[in-house]
Design a protein around this motif. Structure first.
Motif, PDB file in Angstrom:
ATOM      1  N   ASP A   1      25.864  42.481  44.456  1.00 40.20           N
ATOM      2  CA  ASP A   1      27.056  43.214  44.048  1.00 40.20           C
ATOM      3  C   ASP A   1      28.267  42.302  44.178  1.00 40.20           C
ATOM      4  O   ASP A   1      28.846  42.176  45.247  1.00 40.20           O
ATOM      5  N   ARG A   2      28.629  41.638  43.089  1.00 44.33           N
ATOM      6  CA  ARG A   2      29.790  40.755  43.065  1.00 44.33           C
ATOM      7  C   ARG A   2      30.636  41.084  41.842  1.00 44.33           C
ATOM      8  O   ARG A   2      30.101  41.402  40.772  1.00 44.33           O
ATOM      9  N   GLU A   3      31.938  40.970  41.985  1.00 43.61           N
ATOM     10  CA  GLU A   3      32.839  41.297  40.885  1.00 43.61           C
ATOM     11  C   GLU A   3      32.813  40.244  39.782  1.00 43.61           C
ATOM     12  O   GLU A   3      33.209  40.528  38.649  1.00 43.61           O
ATOM     13  N   ASP A   4      32.349  39.043  40.089  1.00 42.85           N
ATOM     14  CA  ASP A   4      32.412  37.959  39.112  1.00 42.85           C
ATOM     15  C   ASP A   4      31.099  37.741  38.375  1.00 42.85           C
ATOM     16  O   ASP A   4      30.898  36.700  37.743  1.00 42.85           O
TER      17      ASP A   4
ATOM     18  N   VAL B   1      27.639  39.639  35.997  1.00 42.73           N
ATOM     19  CA  VAL B   1      27.075  40.748  35.228  1.00 42.73           C
ATOM     20  C   VAL B   1      25.589  40.802  35.553  1.00 42.73           C
ATOM     21  O   VAL B   1      24.879  39.794  35.437  1.00 42.73           O
TER      22      VAL B   1
ATOM     23  N   SER C   1      30.476  36.600  34.950  1.00 41.75           N
ATOM     24  CA  SER C   1      31.161  37.514  34.033  1.00 41.75           C
ATOM     25  C   SER C   1      32.134  36.801  33.095  1.00 41.75           C
ATOM     26  O   SER C   1      32.457  37.324  32.025  1.00 41.75           O
ATOM     27  N   ASP C   2      32.597  35.603  33.460  1.00 45.50           N
ATOM     28  CA  ASP C   2      33.536  34.890  32.602  1.00 45.50           C
ATOM     29  C   ASP C   2      32.836  33.990  31.593  1.00 45.50           C
ATOM     30  O   ASP C   2      33.476  33.205  30.897  1.00 45.50           O
TER      31      ASP C   2
END
Length: 303
Positions: free
Chosen positions: A157-160, A162, A278-279
């Protein structure tokens, strides 16, 4: 001096056709619009590029040199468009994917074979590592995406990133063919409370899964052997040293002398995941490979 590439290309067309009017007709412009763009280009260049006369135009020395450069720019742009079309059409390019050993020996080969048959011009590179190594390669852009896994108590579970779940990988019990329960169609952990256990070494997450599951079943597992991979664990099971817990995907090749028993719930099911930063937008090759991975995971689940 800053030259506008679009004006250079328009000027090159004028030079090729020898007439502002002919260029305007070919490109569906008005002659005045073409003349204005050429005049602006001359202002950018700081010198005349055309000599205008009643029968058309004549290039100055500077205009002739710029037109030659314009033709080179046209060729380079055409080559770039063709290369991009090859990448989009999966006729060229490189794809770098990460994986871990159990999936590398089970689901992944099906996807690799299907991808290479469909897109043989794309160079596919696969890197295998433990979770920490996979994270490092993702973050350093050494790979475009990676297969990973997690359990309920330790979700990725990381914000960066997908995360796309591919499949559930339930565990199974491995026992010797001579074990009294070897003939069962399934078993519960509590049935093996008094057995010695073979677990994974080096604080492997599967060792934590075994400990958590046994504690939930009401007993402390007696560890008889710590194996460094599942083939070693199977060898010790076959030798009768103890029983073991292993993910189903680790059992593609079951050793002689080992009986595999599906584990009755509750069981520590791990998720097989496809992870990317995600980037980073997936290339067409990566999107296609992800589809083959989903197909392989569906086929593996069905089987």
């Amino acid at each position: 001096m800053v030259l506008d590439v679009r004006r250079i290309l328009l000027f090159t067309e004028v030079a090729r056709r020898g007439s502002v009017t002919a260029t305007a007709r070919a490109l569906n412009y008005t002659p005045s619009a073409v003349s204005q763009q050429v005049s602006r280009l001359e202002a950018e260049a700081g010198q005349p590029l055309l000599e205008r006369h009643a029968r058309g135009v004549t290039l100055t020395d500077a205009g002739r040199a710029l037109a030659e450069r314009g033709e080179r720019i046209e060729r380079e742009l055409t080559a770039a468009e063709n290369e991009l079309a090859d990448f989009a059409g999966l006729r060229a390019g490189t794809l770098r994917v990460g994986t871990f050993p159990t999936v590398g020996a089970s689901l992944l080969p099906r996807a690799v074979i299907a991808f290479r048959e469909a897109h043989p011009e794309v160079r596919l590179t696969v890197r295998s590592a433990r979770i920490a190594g996979l994270w490092a390669m993702l973050e350093n852009r050494e790979i475009e995406m990676s297969l990973m896994w997690d359990y309920d108590w330790n979700r990725i579970d990381r914000e960066d990133i997908v995360v796309a779940p591919l499949a559930d990988d339930p565990p199974a019990l491995l026992v010797s063919k001579d074990h009294p329960l070897a003939g069962r169609s399934s078993a519960a952990l509590a049935d093996f409370a008094d057995d010695p256990w073979i677990t994974r070494a080096d604080h492997h997450p599967v060792a934590e899964a075994l400990a958590r599951s046994c504690h939930a079943a009401g007993f402390e597992p007696q560890i008889a052997y710590e194996a460094h991979d599942y083939q070693e664990a199977q060898a010790m099971v076959a030798a009768g040293i103890g029983v073991a817990l292993a993910p189903t995907l680790a059992l593609e090749g079951t050793r002689a002398g080992v009986s595999v028993l599906p584990l009755q719930p509750p069981a520590p099911v791990r998720r097989i995941l496809l992870v990317r930063m995600s980037d980073r937008v997936l290339t067409p090759a990566a999107q296609a490979f992800a589809g083959f991975l989903r197909d392989a995971a569906s086929a593996g689940t069905a089987s």
